[in-house]
Design an enzyme around this catalytic site. Sequence first.
Site, PDB file in Angstrom:
ATOM      1  N   ASP A   1       3.582   1.537   8.096  1.00 13.95           N
ATOM      2  CA  ASP A   1       2.328   0.802   7.899  1.00 13.95           C
ATOM      3  C   ASP A   1       2.444  -0.315   6.862  1.00 13.95           C
ATOM      4  O   ASP A   1       2.051  -0.162   5.698  1.00 13.95           O
ATOM      5  CB  ASP A   1       1.200   1.750   7.518  1.00 13.95           C
ATOM      6  CG  ASP A   1      -0.171   1.073   7.623  1.00 13.95           C
ATOM      7  OD1 ASP A   1      -0.218  -0.088   8.089  1.00 13.95           O
ATOM      8  OD2 ASP A   1      -1.172   1.680   7.231  1.00 13.95           O
TER       9      ASP A   1
ATOM     10  N   ASP B   1       0.859  -1.192   0.000  1.00  9.31           N
ATOM     11  CA  ASP B   1       0.000   0.000   0.000  1.00  9.31           C
ATOM     12  C   ASP B   1       0.890   1.235   0.000  1.00  9.31           C
ATOM     13  O   ASP B   1       0.770   2.127   0.837  1.00  9.31           O
ATOM     14  CB  ASP B   1      -0.902  -0.012   1.231  1.00  9.31           C
ATOM     15  CG  ASP B   1      -2.069   0.965   1.107  1.00  9.31           C
ATOM     16  OD1 ASP B   1      -2.458   1.298  -0.019  1.00  9.31           O
ATOM     17  OD2 ASP B   1      -2.588   1.383   2.161  1.00  9.31           O
TER      18      ASP B   1
END
Length: 336
Positions: A225, A208
């Site tokens: 993340d 992502d």
Amino acid sequence: MSAISPSPTHPYDALTPDLILDAVERSGARCDGRLQALNSYENRVYQVGMEDGTDIIAKFYRPQRWRREAIVEEHLFALELAEAELPIVAPLPGEGGDTLSEHAGFLYALYPRQRGRAPELDDEDTLHWMGRFIARIHAIGSLQPFAHRPRIDITTFGEEPAHYLMDAGLVPPDLMPAFATAVEQALAQIRQCFDRAGTPAAIRLHGDCHASNVLWDAEGPHFVDLDDARNGPAVQDLWMLLSGERDAMERQLGAVLRGYREFHDFDMRELHLIEALRTLRLIHYCAWLARRWDDPTFPLNFPWFNTQRYWQDQILALREQLALMQEPPLAPAVND
């Protein structure tokens, strides 16, 4: 139009400030009572003040999304990258040495606070720098695949979410024929794009890699993340750096690949996947919103979802992607 309502109760309702601070202190940290919720929808993330005046980040994983083994695998990948001196914000070990803890039914992890701003992706030097670091991530990611995390492919990001959307009764009846046709045609064109790409290697990815998951400071990018880390083609971590008209994206792609190739090979056939992956993300994102609607945070932050206009826009976007997938792949601009 089908109505969907948030659940009156949700597992995150139990995530009170006292529970959060108690969980952090059980990991050996000493809090001073400061607590700030950060912008996160899939999980719950907080900045927690420490007695020494510093801050740490506490991430509470969405219940029932990932198995424990999959989260541990994410952490091990981050630690592997950090050990190779890559700018990854990796989880902190607790007093027992584990990076994943559990308290009151919540799995959670602690991270150092990383300052920085979003990268300026319209700057070719920044893109070159990003390409170099992503290549170094991929060089390590290609050493072995994830065993407990899924793959980014047509099934998981296209067919399954599309079936969910059409079976859930969310699409207004008057738009369902057009939506179903657009999805069917898009999936058929995606398969053709994958066929043209051959059989790209499936490596461990960030998964992502957009601007919001990169913090930039004087030392360059810091990747955060890895919650969406999966196995997949390398270009998945590159295409989200591109935006604008075709000529602009070709310039951006040229800058990214110049940096990337300094540290890792790139299979140019994967360029056939850029618009296919963009289309898969569109379908997957729509289903993600639908599946999370029982979480009260989602109706508050995405009030435009599941409106008549929303579904009309999705049909239009799929039709536009259908045309883009039939064009030749982007040609990276050569730096004069």
